[in-house]
Design a protein around this motif. Structure first.
Motif, PDB file in Angstrom:
ATOM      1  N   CYS A 242      31.065  47.168  45.133  1.00  0.00           N
ATOM      2  CA  CYS A 242      32.000  47.901  44.391  1.00  0.00           C
ATOM      3  C   CYS A 242      33.382  47.709  45.151  1.00  0.00           C
ATOM      4  O   CYS A 242      34.143  47.478  44.229  1.00  0.00           O
ATOM      5  CB  CYS A 242      31.573  49.393  44.452  1.00  0.00           C
ATOM      6  SG  CYS A 242      30.215  49.841  43.700  1.00  0.00           S
ATOM      7  N   SER A 243      33.555  47.568  46.206  1.00  0.00           N
ATOM      8  CA  SER A 243      34.832  47.685  46.596  1.00  0.00           C
ATOM      9  C   SER A 243      35.401  46.284  46.999  1.00  0.00           C
ATOM     10  O   SER A 243      36.560  46.024  46.797  1.00  0.00           O
ATOM     11  CB  SER A 243      34.828  48.326  48.309  1.00  0.00           C
ATOM     12  OG  SER A 243      34.168  47.388  49.190  1.00  0.00           O
ATOM     13  N   GLN A 244      34.577  45.212  46.822  1.00  0.00           N
ATOM     14  CA  GLN A 244      34.934  43.881  47.166  1.00  0.00           C
ATOM     15  C   GLN A 244      34.788  42.724  45.901  1.00  0.00           C
ATOM     16  O   GLN A 244      35.508  42.231  45.346  1.00  0.00           O
ATOM     17  CB  GLN A 244      34.340  43.182  48.562  1.00  0.00           C
ATOM     18  CG  GLN A 244      34.537  44.016  49.740  1.00  0.00           C
ATOM     19  CD  GLN A 244      36.104  44.320  50.185  1.00  0.00           C
ATOM     20  OE1 GLN A 244      36.864  43.464  49.854  1.00  0.00           O
ATOM     21  NE2 GLN A 244      36.177  45.410  50.359  1.00  0.00           N
ATOM     22  N   HIS A 245      33.238  42.790  45.601  1.00  0.00           N
ATOM     23  CA  HIS A 245      32.806  41.938  44.559  1.00  0.00           C
ATOM     24  C   HIS A 245      33.266  42.321  43.186  1.00  0.00           C
ATOM     25  O   HIS A 245      33.749  41.631  42.213  1.00  0.00           O
ATOM     26  CB  HIS A 245      31.369  41.593  44.749  1.00  0.00           C
ATOM     27  CG  HIS A 245      30.890  40.906  45.748  1.00  0.00           C
ATOM     28  ND1 HIS A 245      30.651  41.865  46.828  1.00  0.00           N
ATOM     29  CD2 HIS A 245      30.693  39.758  46.063  1.00  0.00           C
ATOM     30  CE1 HIS A 245      30.292  41.133  47.804  1.00  0.00           C
ATOM     31  NE2 HIS A 245      30.141  39.726  47.303  1.00  0.00           N
ATOM     32  N   LEU A 246      33.309  43.729  42.968  1.00  0.00           N
ATOM     33  CA  LEU A 246      33.736  44.051  41.447  1.00  0.00           C
ATOM     34  C   LEU A 246      35.118  44.881  41.764  1.00  0.00           C
ATOM     35  O   LEU A 246      35.376  45.456  40.682  1.00  0.00           O
ATOM     36  CB  LEU A 246      32.744  45.287  41.253  1.00  0.00           C
ATOM     37  CG  LEU A 246      31.247  44.711  40.998  1.00  0.00           C
ATOM     38  CD1 LEU A 246      30.252  45.732  40.422  1.00  0.00           C
ATOM     39  CD2 LEU A 246      31.267  43.446  39.993  1.00  0.00           C
ATOM     40  N   GLY A 247      35.796  44.756  42.852  1.00  0.00           N
ATOM     41  CA  GLY A 247      37.175  45.282  42.767  1.00  0.00           C
ATOM     42  C   GLY A 247      38.107  44.888  41.895  1.00  0.00           C
ATOM     43  O   GLY A 247      39.217  45.732  41.678  1.00  0.00           O
ATOM     44  N   ALA A 248      37.840  43.898  41.189  1.00  0.00           N
ATOM     45  CA  ALA A 248      38.899  43.314  40.228  1.00  0.00           C
ATOM     46  C   ALA A 248      38.679  43.560  38.717  1.00  0.00           C
ATOM     47  O   ALA A 248      39.406  43.353  37.979  1.00  0.00           O
ATOM     48  CB  ALA A 248      39.120  41.781  40.252  1.00  0.00           C
ATOM     49  N   ARG A 249      37.406  44.673  38.651  1.00  0.00           N
ATOM     50  CA  ARG A 249      37.023  44.601  37.307  1.00  0.00           C
ATOM     51  C   ARG A 249      37.858  45.800  36.880  1.00  0.00           C
ATOM     52  O   ARG A 249      38.070  47.048  37.611  1.00  0.00           O
ATOM     53  CB  ARG A 249      35.667  45.102  37.377  1.00  0.00           C
ATOM     54  CG  ARG A 249      34.757  43.980  37.591  1.00  0.00           C
ATOM     55  CD  ARG A 249      34.647  42.988  36.618  1.00  0.00           C
ATOM     56  NE  ARG A 249      33.828  42.056  36.994  1.00  0.00           N
ATOM     57  CZ  ARG A 249      33.543  40.982  36.267  1.00  0.00           C
ATOM     58  NH1 ARG A 249      33.956  40.755  34.815  1.00  0.00           N
ATOM     59  NH2 ARG A 249      32.744  40.058  36.602  1.00  0.00           N
ATOM     60  N   LEU A 250      38.730  45.846  35.940  1.00  0.00           N
ATOM     61  CA  LEU A 250      39.775  46.655  35.445  1.00  0.00           C
ATOM     62  C   LEU A 250      39.090  47.471  34.113  1.00  0.00           C
ATOM     63  O   LEU A 250      38.478  46.941  33.357  1.00  0.00           O
ATOM     64  CB  LEU A 250      41.029  46.245  35.121  1.00  0.00           C
ATOM     65  CG  LEU A 250      41.855  45.408  36.144  1.00  0.00           C
ATOM     66  CD1 LEU A 250      43.032  44.755  35.513  1.00  0.00           C
ATOM     67  CD2 LEU A 250      41.909  46.169  37.345  1.00  0.00           C
TER      68      LEU A 250
END
Length: 616
Positions: A242-250
């Motif tokens: 959640c914090s790293q791999h999907l952190g750019a999902r807006l």
């Protein structure tokens, strides 16, 4: 000299709202996963602030339950004389009051106050002195607590329970040590002790302390994760994803707009901002569905729904020579930890290093919170929480509004032991996983601080390696060879065993002594010429505008600034210096203008002015 990668997100204070934003990077080298929020104006919405505050509450609850569990299981056998929920509620209440004071008129950083692990080691040493002679060895109590972590804490069934009086005496003695530590911290802060020492603590003092702070809790984390490695691994995996791999999902598809008159939109990186709440909720629910009740607490139906914490609820704290010795150790270790938290939080938010007056105010108010906790019967004091600062880095969001909400929620929850019992249902693997990830972030930020000094220098390499290694070696050595600290006088034994088994205190002490006794140039040490600041090298890279107004971030609230001339001269260290109390025009600035710190608010509102912001 090592340098930060070009795509690393760094937070800084910008705009007249004091919001936090990512430092602009060249678009050609930006990593999409490192993008922060789109540049917008205004404070975080109240709904998002509540969700961020809830995540800090979960981290605080993990630290609260872990510290109390390790200490309570070390007390003499015979059952608990009071409900664990009431002990947790009194501690949570004092944490809420201390957090509110810290963010309002303390260091002014968005720091959450929590039962620090630096209070745990002196408490364990103090209680181990009450064991029978055959088992009274340093570390034995700690080992017994770890070995019995899967046992259930049970309330005493009646007044004739075996060991009840000894249990109460031990708890009162630890509470007395907490009161002593709080009083010492108040005195240190009032007379400006931290303010005089902090400018001499360069990156080679603070960075090893942060590294050791991240490493020192690995055994406790492994203890709780070992209750069910599957759940713990799942939680850690979800937090990383959640914090790293999907952190750019807006999200959301229809972005939030600050006001109907504003055309600026923002897309919220939901997975990153909720990278604690989503994994904890998923694993907690999964544990309940699988019927895995991995918790050592025994729920009590007698816990009241409403309860007003007050001194002498069970009995007054017990002040003994041993409690005095343990309190001195708690004060020194907690002060070292808190100063590291101030520096770390300022570094993460890309603010100037905390000035002396902010450090002194912050430490004195932390001591006041510990005094309150001890008087309420809590065996754990309050100090700035490293796991919560790690959460700020993990979420890349820090806000005074969120810190105020956390303080308010802690006070409200502290009034209801029945609601606090909800925290005791958190599975042990969840506690371990949350603390493991947040401590790992603290460790990594400690390593990232080394680039502020010349790490290729042989002098600096020796200071770093020696401080970290000895801070981890000496506690293990003294636990395995207790005869080295046996003087024959119990209070002195408690003081030596407490101080010399505190890793973060040892790291700070060794780093401070070596840094200030081994010759080295200012540039080599990471200090600018004539600027004795902890993160001067970082401040040199800051925009000129950010370096011109450090007082706006740390100075007292505007309503209290007028009282500074009335403060006695010995206590003037709590107030900003006259040359730092105004802005460029010489007019006293209002600190409320920079109260909210949140990533992604990189540009000022078009056409906005200070008068418009003050009227909001």
């Amino acid at each position: 000299m090592s340098r930060s990668p070009p795509n690393a997100i760094q937070l800084r204070s910008v705009g007249s709202q004091g919001t936090m934003a990512s430092l602009p990077q060249p678009s050609a080298v930006q990593n999409p996963s490192s993008h922060s929020w789109a540049s917008v104006c205004g404070s975080p919405p109240w709904g998002l602030s509540c969700l961020l505050a809830l995540q800090h509450i979960l981290v605080l609850a993990s630290l609260l339950c872990a510290s109390h569990l390790l200490l309570l299981q070390c007390l003499p056998a015979g059952g608990l004389s009071s409900s664990p929920a009431q002990l947790l509620a009194s501690s949570l209440f004092s944490c809420g009051v201390s957090t509110a004071l810290q963010t309002w008129m303390g260091s002014r950083l968005p720091l959450i106050q929590a039962p620090s692990l630096e209070f745990l080691i002196p408490g364990l040493v103090l209680t181990s002195q009450k064991l029978p002679l055959t088992t009274r060895t340093p570390g034995n109590c700690e080992h017994r607590a770890r070995a019995q972590a899967s046992l259930v804490l049970r309330l005493c069934g009646g007044p004739g329970c075996h060991g009840l009086e000894l249990w109460n005496t031990s708890l009162r003695e630890v509470s007395g040590a907490v009161v002593v530590s709080g009083l010492l911290q108040v005195m240190l802060g009032l007379f400006g002790g931290p303010g005089h020492l902090f400018p001499h603590c360069g990156p080679l003092v603070l960075a090893p302390s942060l590294v050791v702070a991240g490493l020192s809790a690995h055994r406790e984390v492994a203890l709780f994760c070992s209750a069910h490695w599957g759940l713990a691994s799942l939680l850690i995996l979800l937090m990383v994803v959640c914090s790293q791999h999907l952190g750019a999902r807006l999200f959301p598809p229809h972005p939030w707009r600050r006001a109907s008159t504003s055309s600026t939109h923002t897309h919220i990186p939901v997975f990153r901002l909720l990278s604690v709440l989503i994994p904890v909720a998923c694993v907690w629910i999964l544990s309940a569905l699988l019927g895995l009740s991995i918790t050592p607490w025994e729920l009590s139906t007698e816990a009241p729904w409403f309860w007003l914490p007050h001194p002498a609820e069970w009995d007054w704290p017990l002040l003994t020579p041993r409690a005095l010795a343990a309190g001195i150790s708690m004060a020194l270790a907690a002060s070292t930890s808190s100063l590291g938290c101030y520096a770390l939080c300022g570094q993460l938010l890309h603010l100037p290093s905390p000035p002396p007056h902010a450090c002194s105010r912050g430490l004195s108010l932390e001591g006041l919170g510990s005094v309150l906790a001890g008087l309420l019967g809590s065996p754990m004091g309050t100090a700035s929480s490293f796991p919560n600062v790690g959460t700020v880095s993990l979420l890349q969001a820090g806000s005074r509004r969120v810190a105020h909400l956390v303080g308010l929620l802690c006070v409200v929850l502290g009034l209801s032991p029945r609601l606090v019992q909800l925290f005791t249902t958190i599975p042990l693997p969840v506690l371990g996983g949350v603390l493991g990830v947040t401590q790992a972030v603290v460790l990594s930020t400690g390593f990232s601080s080394f680039h502020l000094a010349d790490i290729d220098s042989g002098r600096n390499v020796f200071i770093v390696g020696f401080s970290i290694f000895m801070a981890l070696l000496l506690p293990r050595w003294f636990r395995e060879a207790p005869v080295l600290l046996s003087t024959g006088w119990s209070p002195l034994d408690v003081l030596l065993r407490s101080l010399l088994t505190e890793p973060i205190f040892l790291a700070g002490l060794l780093g401070f002594l070596l840094e200030n006794t081994i010759p080295g140039t200012q540039l080599e040490r990471g200090l600018g010429q004539g600027l004795p600041s902890s993160f001067t090298a970082q401040e040199v890279r800051m925009p000129q505008k950010s370096r011109e107004k450090p007082a706006q971030e740390y100075e007292l609230p505007f309503s209290i600034q007028n009282l500074c001339p009335c403060i006695p001269h010995p206590l003037r260290c709590l107030c900003p210096l006259p040359e730092d109390s105004g802005n460029e025009e010489g007019v006293p600035s209002e600190p409320g203008e920079t109260a909210d710190l949140l990533p992604g608010f990189g540009e000022q509102c078009p056409g906005s002015s200070r008068e418009e912001l003050r009227s909001q």
